[in-house]
Design a protein around this motif. Structure first.
Motif, PDB file in Angstrom:
ATOM      1  N   VAL A   1     -16.697  -2.047  16.805  1.00  0.00           N
ATOM      2  CA  VAL A   1     -16.697  -0.637  16.401  1.00  0.00           C
ATOM      3  C   VAL A   1     -15.266  -0.248  16.032  1.00  0.00           C
ATOM      4  O   VAL A   1     -14.339  -0.438  16.822  1.00  0.00           O
ATOM      5  N   GLY A   2     -15.106   0.255  14.827  1.00  0.00           N
ATOM      6  CA  GLY A   2     -13.787   0.616  14.326  1.00  0.00           C
ATOM      7  C   GLY A   2     -13.499   2.086  14.519  1.00  0.00           C
ATOM      8  O   GLY A   2     -14.397   2.925  14.435  1.00  0.00           O
ATOM      9  N   LEU A   3     -12.232   2.392  14.794  1.00  0.00           N
ATOM     10  CA  LEU A   3     -11.791   3.793  14.886  1.00  0.00           C
ATOM     11  C   LEU A   3     -10.805   4.060  13.768  1.00  0.00           C
ATOM     12  O   LEU A   3      -9.785   3.379  13.653  1.00  0.00           O
ATOM     13  N   LEU A   4     -11.141   5.036  12.946  1.00  0.00           N
ATOM     14  CA  LEU A   4     -10.298   5.416  11.817  1.00  0.00           C
ATOM     15  C   LEU A   4      -9.892   6.874  11.943  1.00  0.00           C
ATOM     16  O   LEU A   4     -10.553   7.660  12.619  1.00  0.00           O
ATOM     17  N   GLY A   5      -8.832   7.232  11.259  1.00  0.00           N
ATOM     18  CA  GLY A   5      -8.382   8.630  11.256  1.00  0.00           C
ATOM     19  C   GLY A   5      -6.888   8.690  11.030  1.00  0.00           C
ATOM     20  O   GLY A   5      -6.171   7.706  11.234  1.00  0.00           O
TER      21      GLY A   5
ATOM     22  N   VAL B   1     -18.280   2.177  12.120  1.00  0.00           N
ATOM     23  CA  VAL B   1     -16.948   2.797  12.109  1.00  0.00           C
ATOM     24  C   VAL B   1     -17.076   4.262  12.508  1.00  0.00           C
ATOM     25  O   VAL B   1     -18.016   4.951  12.103  1.00  0.00           O
ATOM     26  N   SER B   2     -16.113   4.705  13.325  1.00  0.00           N
ATOM     27  CA  SER B   2     -16.048   6.097  13.752  1.00  0.00           C
ATOM     28  C   SER B   2     -14.796   6.711  13.169  1.00  0.00           C
ATOM     29  O   SER B   2     -13.750   6.064  13.105  1.00  0.00           O
ATOM     30  N   VAL B   3     -14.919   7.956  12.755  1.00  0.00           N
ATOM     31  CA  VAL B   3     -13.765   8.663  12.218  1.00  0.00           C
ATOM     32  C   VAL B   3     -13.418   9.815  13.141  1.00  0.00           C
ATOM     33  O   VAL B   3     -14.280  10.607  13.520  1.00  0.00           O
ATOM     34  N   MET B   4     -12.132   9.887  13.510  1.00  0.00           N
ATOM     35  CA  MET B   4     -11.635  11.004  14.316  1.00  0.00           C
ATOM     36  C   MET B   4     -10.663  11.839  13.496  1.00  0.00           C
ATOM     37  O   MET B   4      -9.994  11.329  12.600  1.00  0.00           O
ATOM     38  N   LYS B   5     -10.632  13.131  13.807  1.00  0.00           N
ATOM     39  CA  LYS B   5      -9.669  14.034  13.172  1.00  0.00           C
ATOM     40  C   LYS B   5      -9.326  15.130  14.165  1.00  0.00           C
ATOM     41  O   LYS B   5     -10.229  15.728  14.760  1.00  0.00           O
ATOM     42  N   ASN B   6      -8.046  15.373  14.350  1.00  0.00           N
ATOM     43  CA  ASN B   6      -7.586  16.416  15.276  1.00  0.00           C
ATOM     44  C   ASN B   6      -8.271  16.341  16.642  1.00  0.00           C
ATOM     45  O   ASN B   6      -8.655  17.364  17.210  1.00  0.00           O
ATOM     46  N   GLY B   7      -8.432  15.119  17.139  1.00  0.00           N
ATOM     47  CA  GLY B   7      -8.998  14.944  18.472  1.00  0.00           C
ATOM     48  C   GLY B   7     -10.515  14.961  18.528  1.00  0.00           C
ATOM     49  O   GLY B   7     -11.108  14.671  19.555  1.00  0.00           O
TER      50      GLY B   7
END
Ligand code: ATP
Ligand code: MG
Length: 253
Positions: free
Chosen positions: A38-42, A217-223
């Motif tokens: 599982v990928g974390l992007l942002g 893949v998961s995308v995070m933004k501002n927490g």
């Protein structure tokens, strides 16, 4: 492939943490299955490293729950994380430069003989065995790791995680400092670990590489968690717009 009929290795449920007034991670949930990447992007500062540092025991969450293999886990320190078979490989690798591969592999967990002495011969032969399996071209067993390339150093770190039977591997930008050939080597190692049933959280800024290496893949933004997508369901553009606009593809105007 994500096999959701299995018990997840990891379930991060509604995790939050603040530093001063900043919500670095804001009610984030994410899970990880055996044999899955599982990928974390942002963007920079999105909260990716902070989230995985909560799982690796480096930071204490303010709220939420961590479940490991179907049970709630209490992770207060890196040692606790290790007890749950969680290993972390950071971009800035914690290898001791002046020691060789075997000494690094067993650093802090030295093998001893029946009489209680450090068993150098056993550690060397075990290191040779695992390196032969993971990276057959690796020859520099006796040299200090300062003499290794970035990719070779990564393979020593990965060997350490595998040797100590990690079930959950966290890789925070493992290829950021690597050349094309070395990046390929790490990618091949990731495939090998998947086959062995490990679950891997991978952080990278290279969207294309992530779509190749990850199952989801998961995308995070501002927490905040913007969304988690199976790679076969999205394009690179979908992911980029999630990163930039903070919206899932089906929400795009
Ligand atoms: N120890 C800390 N003390 C104070 N603030 C912190 C700490 N660790 C992280 N933060 C803050 O939390 C937020 C998220 O940071 P984090 O390192 O998780 O981002 P990231 O997504 O990993 O970014 P990058 O892609 O640059 O590595 C940032 O605003 C950062 O400044
Ligand atoms: Mg980071």
């Amino acid at each position: 492939m994500t096999d959701t009929s299995q018990t997840p290795l990891v379930q991060l449920k509604d995790i939050s943490i603040s530093f001063g007034g900043i919500r670095a991670v804001d009610h984030v949930s994410l899970d990880l299955y055996p044999g899955e990447v599982v990928g974390l992007l942002g963007h920079n500062g999105a909260g990716k490293s902070t989230l995985i540092k909560i799982l690796s025991g480096a930071y204490q969450k303010d709220g939420g729950e961590i479940w490991i293999e179907g049970k709630e886990a209490n992770i207060q320190s890196p040692r606790d994380a290790r007890d749950y078979n969680i290993e972390t490989i950071y971009q800035t690798l914690a290898l001791a430069d002046n020691l060789d591969a075997a000494s690094n592999l067993f650093l802090g967990r030295e093998l001893t003989t029946a009489a209680g002495f450090v068993d150098d011969a056993k550690m060397e032969s075990e290191t040779a065995k695992i390196m032969a399996r993971l990276n057959p071209n690796f020859r520099k067993l006796k040299e200090p790791v300062s003499a290794l390339s970035g990719g070779q150093r990564q393979s020593v770190a990965i060997a350490k995680a595998v040797y100590f039977k990690a079930k959950i591997l966290i890789m925070d930008e493992p290829t950021a400092a690597l050349g094309v050939h070395e990046t390929k080597m790490v990618a091949d190692l990731i495939q090998e670990l998947k086959k062995q049933g490990l679950g891997i959280f991978l952080i990278s800024h290279d969207t294309r590489e992530m779509l190749e290496l990850c199952d989801r893949v998961s995308v995070m933004k501002n927490g905040k968690m913007i969304g988690t997508e199976r790679v076969e369901d999205v394009t690179e553009d979908d992911i980029l717009s999630m990163i930039i606009m903070g919206k899932k593809p089906d929400q795009a105007a």
